[in-house]
Write an enzyme that holds these catalytic residues in place. Structure first.
Site, PDB file in Angstrom:
ATOM      1  N   HIS A 153      17.583 -29.697 -17.559  1.00  0.00           N
ATOM      2  CA  HIS A 153      17.112 -29.802 -17.038  1.00  0.00           C
ATOM      3  C   HIS A 153      16.546 -30.216 -15.630  1.00  0.00           C
ATOM      4  O   HIS A 153      15.912 -30.033 -14.682  1.00  0.00           O
ATOM      5  CB  HIS A 153      17.326 -28.509 -16.353  1.00  0.00           C
ATOM      6  CG  HIS A 153      18.227 -27.992 -17.552  1.00  0.00           C
ATOM      7  ND1 HIS A 153      19.191 -27.533 -16.136  1.00  0.00           N
ATOM      8  CD2 HIS A 153      18.647 -26.689 -18.532  1.00  0.00           C
ATOM      9  CE1 HIS A 153      20.174 -26.206 -17.719  1.00  0.00           C
ATOM     10  NE2 HIS A 153      19.659 -26.581 -18.532  1.00  0.00           N
ATOM     11  N   SER A 274       4.584 -52.994  -0.975  1.00  0.00           N
ATOM     12  CA  SER A 274       5.444 -52.730   0.108  1.00  0.00           C
ATOM     13  C   SER A 274       4.333 -53.979   0.999  1.00  0.00           C
ATOM     14  O   SER A 274       3.979 -54.685   1.218  1.00  0.00           O
ATOM     15  CB  SER A 274       4.854 -51.195   0.092  1.00  0.00           C
ATOM     16  OG  SER A 274       5.095 -50.819   1.884  1.00  0.00           O
ATOM     17  N   LYS A 280       1.582 -50.222  -3.264  1.00  0.00           N
ATOM     18  CA  LYS A 280       2.104 -49.420  -3.502  1.00  0.00           C
ATOM     19  C   LYS A 280       2.237 -50.400  -4.710  1.00  0.00           C
ATOM     20  O   LYS A 280       2.031 -51.497  -4.443  1.00  0.00           O
ATOM     21  CB  LYS A 280       3.340 -49.867  -2.156  1.00  0.00           C
ATOM     22  CG  LYS A 280       3.373 -48.484  -1.879  1.00  0.00           C
ATOM     23  CD  LYS A 280       3.403 -47.551  -2.006  1.00  0.00           C
ATOM     24  CE  LYS A 280       4.816 -46.953  -2.854  1.00  0.00           C
ATOM     25  NZ  LYS A 280       5.998 -45.735  -2.241  1.00  0.00           N
ATOM     26  N   GLU A 287      15.549 -49.602  -9.653  1.00  0.00           N
ATOM     27  CA  GLU A 287      16.438 -48.977  -8.741  1.00  0.00           C
ATOM     28  C   GLU A 287      17.758 -50.015  -8.007  1.00  0.00           C
ATOM     29  O   GLU A 287      19.000 -49.396  -7.930  1.00  0.00           O
ATOM     30  CB  GLU A 287      15.892 -48.504  -7.097  1.00  0.00           C
ATOM     31  CG  GLU A 287      14.481 -47.989  -7.826  1.00  0.00           C
ATOM     32  CD  GLU A 287      13.675 -47.966  -6.628  1.00  0.00           C
ATOM     33  OE1 GLU A 287      13.156 -47.021  -5.834  1.00  0.00           O
ATOM     34  OE2 GLU A 287      13.195 -48.894  -5.599  1.00  0.00           O
TER      35      GLU A 287
END
Ligand code: ARG
Length: 454
Positions: A153, A274, A280, A287
């Site tokens: 979980h 970024s 970043k 992804e």
């Protein structure tokens, strides 16, 4: 193709609507291989002379070389790769070329080409799977001592070796490898000789063609031979499942590389920045794989949907099989390669991982197991330890440091060994059943994979 039956030339719109040369050109090698084998069968059956066969073979090979070198000009007017090659061959060698399509249809031709093509792609995909497995085993092996919290979980559950976690993916990938192999086995049947749908009055030795093209069997029903795309569906399905595995691994990488988890760092080569925020370092690579899994699922449904309403036998809808298959093959091949590179270069933050894994509350189940050893029924033990966990969370005192009085009150049996129980290594060593994460088991499994992958 139209000279005999039609008086008008095709509408430009329909021509552009129906052409497949813009994508099926990549079947050219396999189309040529299939045509040479077919021509040899025509020769053996007496429909071609030796000289005709030789000029066909040479002509086709020359065309193949030109396509490979990017020197061949495809024509949309000729619709697809099959007509482009055949027409060019006939332009070059005349009547012999015009005999090549004897006892053959594009319907059995394309079904053959696609199988030949996918057979090669499956081999490449399987080796992509092996490369990723090797990268995971390498990472696991270099970090064999590192523990991380295992999760259920997405809540910390019990400590596990990082290697055990990585090897879970190696097992999944092995099933992907097996599934690809299964597809290849079932696909290993030659449809050529099925003709448009009802084979031909001109008899050819299909088994000899199969042998030349490396198929173990020939299809046994000509209608099925031209209309079956199960093999493509099976491949799309195997790739959808493999994509799902890559997506889950990617999600782990996304989580692990957050500041919140901090278990791993992507190499600079596999990170993106970024355009706005200078600090970043983003896991776009993972992804993208997660996102591209959508294509792999979509392509499976695309073809399932194309096939569902087709009457027997060939229908032009079947031309829609190729882009789905090509896209999935390309996507999966790239995703496997990129993921292998990313995992091989991943840097594990051993300190952060170890710290997270040494949270003593992760060994609450071990406390209950100890009570079971003292003959306390497991449900009672679960209850007792639950109370201690609640006490720890209420007071903010870590469970391993609870005051002696509290321990004495709830489980006096464990008073002496209390501290020792909270050693994650001790806990893992006790997890020795087959498939359990004891260090010895993990080590043996690593050795198993290293041997298999070498
Ligand atoms: N380009 C076609 C395909 O991909 C080849 C077969 C064409 N057959 C036909 N009867 N129109 O399926």
């Amino acid at each position: 193709m139209r000279h005999g039956r039609f008086e008008e030339s095709i509408s430009t719109l329909l021509r552009d609507y129906g052409e497949s040369i813009s994508f099926d050109w990549r079947l050219y090698r396999h189309d040529i291989r299939g045509s040479v084998a077919h021509a040899r069968a025509l020769l053996k059956a007496g429909f071609l002379t030796q000289a005709e066969f030789s000029s066909i073979e040479q002509g086709l090979n020359a065309i193949g070389e030109e396509i490979a070198a990017g020197k061949f000009e495809f024509s949309v007017d000729l619709e697809d790769i099959h007509m482009n090659i055949e027409k060019e061959l006939t332009n070059r060698i005349g009547d012999a070329g015009a005999k090549l399509h004897t006892a053959r249809s594009r319907n059995d031709q394309v079904a053959t080409d696609l199988r030949l093509y996918l057979r090669d792609e499956i081999t490449a995909l399987q080796s992509g799977v092996r490369t990723l497995q090797a990268a995971l085993v390498g990472l696991a092996s270099a970090n064999e001592e590192v523990l991380i919290p295992g999760y259920t979980h997405l809540q910390r559950a019990q400590p596990v070796p990082l290697a055990h976690h990585l090897l879970a993916y190696v097992e999944m990938l092995n099933r992907d490898h097996g599934r690809l192999g299964d597809v290849a086995l079932r696909m290993d049947e030659l449809p050529l000789g099925s003709g448009a749908l009802a084979a031909s009055t001109l008899f050819l030795d299909r088994e000899a063609i199969a042998k030349e093209l490396g198929f173990s069997r020939v299809t046994q029903n000509s209608l099925d031979g031209v209309s079956d795309r199960d093999f493509a569906l099976e491949l799309l399905s195997a790739l959808a499942i493999a994509g799902m595995h890559l997506s889950r691994l990617s999600e782990d990488v996304v989580l692990w590389t957050t500041t919140e988890f901090g278990f791993a760092r992507l190499s600079d080569r596999h990170s993106t920045g970024s355009s706005l925020m200078p600090q970043k370092k983003n896991p776009d690579i993972a992804e993208l794989t997660r996102g591209k899994t959508g294509r792999l699922y979509g392509n499976l449904f695309r073809l399932l949907t194309v096939l569902k309403g087709l009457p027997m036998a060939y229908n032009r809808d079947l031309q829609e099989d190729k882009e789905a298959v090509f896209d999935s093959v390309d996507t999966a091949r790239m995703a496997l390669a990129v993921t292998a590179e990313m995992m091989a270069a991943l840097v594990i933050n051993q300190e952060a991982a170890t710290k997270a894994a040494s949270d003593p509350s992760l060994l609450a189940t071990d406390l209950a197991d100890e009570l079971v050893r003292k003959n306390v029924p497991f449900r009672t033990a679960h209850d007792l330890v639950g109370k201690l966990a609640a006490e720890s969370s209420k007071t903010g005192i870590p469970i391993d440091q609870l005051p002696v009085e509290v321990i004495r009150e709830h489980c006096p049996q464990l008073l002496d060994e209390w501290k020792a129980i909270f050693d994650p290594i001790r806990s893992l060593k006790a997890r020795a059943a087959i498939g359990a994460p004891s260090p010895a088991n993990v080590s043996a499994r690593l050795a198993h994979w290293k041997k298999l992958l070498s």
